[in-house]
Design a protein around this motif. Sequence first.
Motif, mmCIF file in Angstrom:
data_model
loop_
_atom_site.group_PDB
_atom_site.id
_atom_site.type_symbol
_atom_site.label_atom_id
_atom_site.label_comp_id
_atom_site.label_asym_id
_atom_site.label_seq_id
_atom_site.Cartn_x
_atom_site.Cartn_y
_atom_site.Cartn_z
ATOM 1 N N THR A 15 0.808 -1.227 0.000
ATOM 2 C CA THR A 15 0.000 0.000 0.000
ATOM 3 C C THR A 15 0.838 1.273 0.000
ATOM 4 O O THR A 15 0.292 2.373 -0.008
ATOM 5 N N LEU A 18 0.170 3.273 -3.087
ATOM 6 C CA LEU A 18 -1.252 3.637 -3.067
ATOM 7 C C LEU A 18 -1.500 4.853 -2.188
ATOM 8 O O LEU A 18 -2.126 5.830 -2.613
ATOM 9 N N PHE A 19 -1.019 4.805 -0.961
ATOM 10 C CA PHE A 19 -1.213 5.928 -0.043
ATOM 11 C C PHE A 19 -0.556 7.200 -0.583
ATOM 12 O O PHE A 19 -1.134 8.284 -0.498
ATOM 13 N N LYS A 22 -2.720 8.212 -3.969
ATOM 14 C CA LYS A 22 -4.117 8.581 -3.776
ATOM 15 C C LYS A 22 -4.323 9.515 -2.597
ATOM 16 O O LYS A 22 -5.275 10.308 -2.572
ATOM 17 N N TYR A 24 -3.331 9.882 1.915
ATOM 18 C CA TYR A 24 -3.509 9.145 3.159
ATOM 19 C C TYR A 24 -4.958 9.208 3.641
ATOM 20 O O TYR A 24 -5.463 8.268 4.240
ATOM 21 N N THR A 27 -7.469 7.311 0.703
ATOM 22 C CA THR A 27 -7.358 5.865 0.552
ATOM 23 C C THR A 27 -8.340 5.169 1.493
ATOM 24 O O THR A 27 -8.349 5.437 2.689
ATOM 25 N N ASP A 31 -9.750 0.051 -0.847
ATOM 26 C CA ASP A 31 -8.551 0.223 -1.667
ATOM 27 C C ASP A 31 -7.412 -0.637 -1.125
ATOM 28 O O ASP A 31 -6.678 -1.280 -1.878
#
Length: 201
Positions: A15, A18-19, A22, A24, A27, A31
Amino acid sequence: MSKAEKTKLFIIEKTASLFNTKGYLSTTLSDIAKATNLTKGSIYGNFANKDELAIEVYKYNSSVLSKNMSRSFSDEFPTTMDKLYAFVDFYRENWRSVFSNGGCPLMNAATESDDIFPSLKNQVKKSFEDWSGKISSVIIQGQKNGDLNEKANAQEYASIFIMLLEGGILLSKTTGDEKFLNLALDRITHMIDNELNILPS
C-alpha cells in the motif's frame, strides 16, 4: 521476523505507493484490501485502524527516500563537495521514479496532515528535521575540514536547499514540466559553488 511481522510488512509494502499516490485520507479500506488481496478483517487484525496503517506506511515511504538520499552522504563520495553534488544529482537522476510513485512522500503527507491528522503531521515534522540535520551535518563537517566557508550557517543552507527542492518538485509535478525542479537544483548547485565552496568558481 514472525509471521505477524511479515504480514504487516507485506501490507505496508503493497500500500506504500497507493497511499502516496491517492492520499492518506482518501485511501479507503476497500482500496487497501484490493491492493493487498486481503480481507478487511485481516487488515484490521494487523492494524488497529486506517490511521495506524497510514502512519506506518508514511514511515516506510520516508525511510526509503531517506535511505536512497543518504547514499549521497556516504563514504562513496570522499569529499564534502562530492557529497553535496551527489545530493543534487540524486534528484536530477531520480525525479521520474519519485513522480511516478506520487511525488515526495514528505510533501504529500505534510499537505494532507496539516491541522486534521496531527499524528501524521508530527511524523512529517520529524522527517524534515532529520533531513535538515543530515544536510547541515555534512556542511559542518566540510567547514571543520576546511573545505567549506566557515562563515556559512549550515542550518540555514540546509533549510534553503529543502525549500528549493520541495518547491521545485511541487511545481514540476503540478505542471508536468521538469524545468522547475531543474531550476531549483541549478540554484542549489550555484549556492554550493559560490557560497559554500572556499574557492568560488
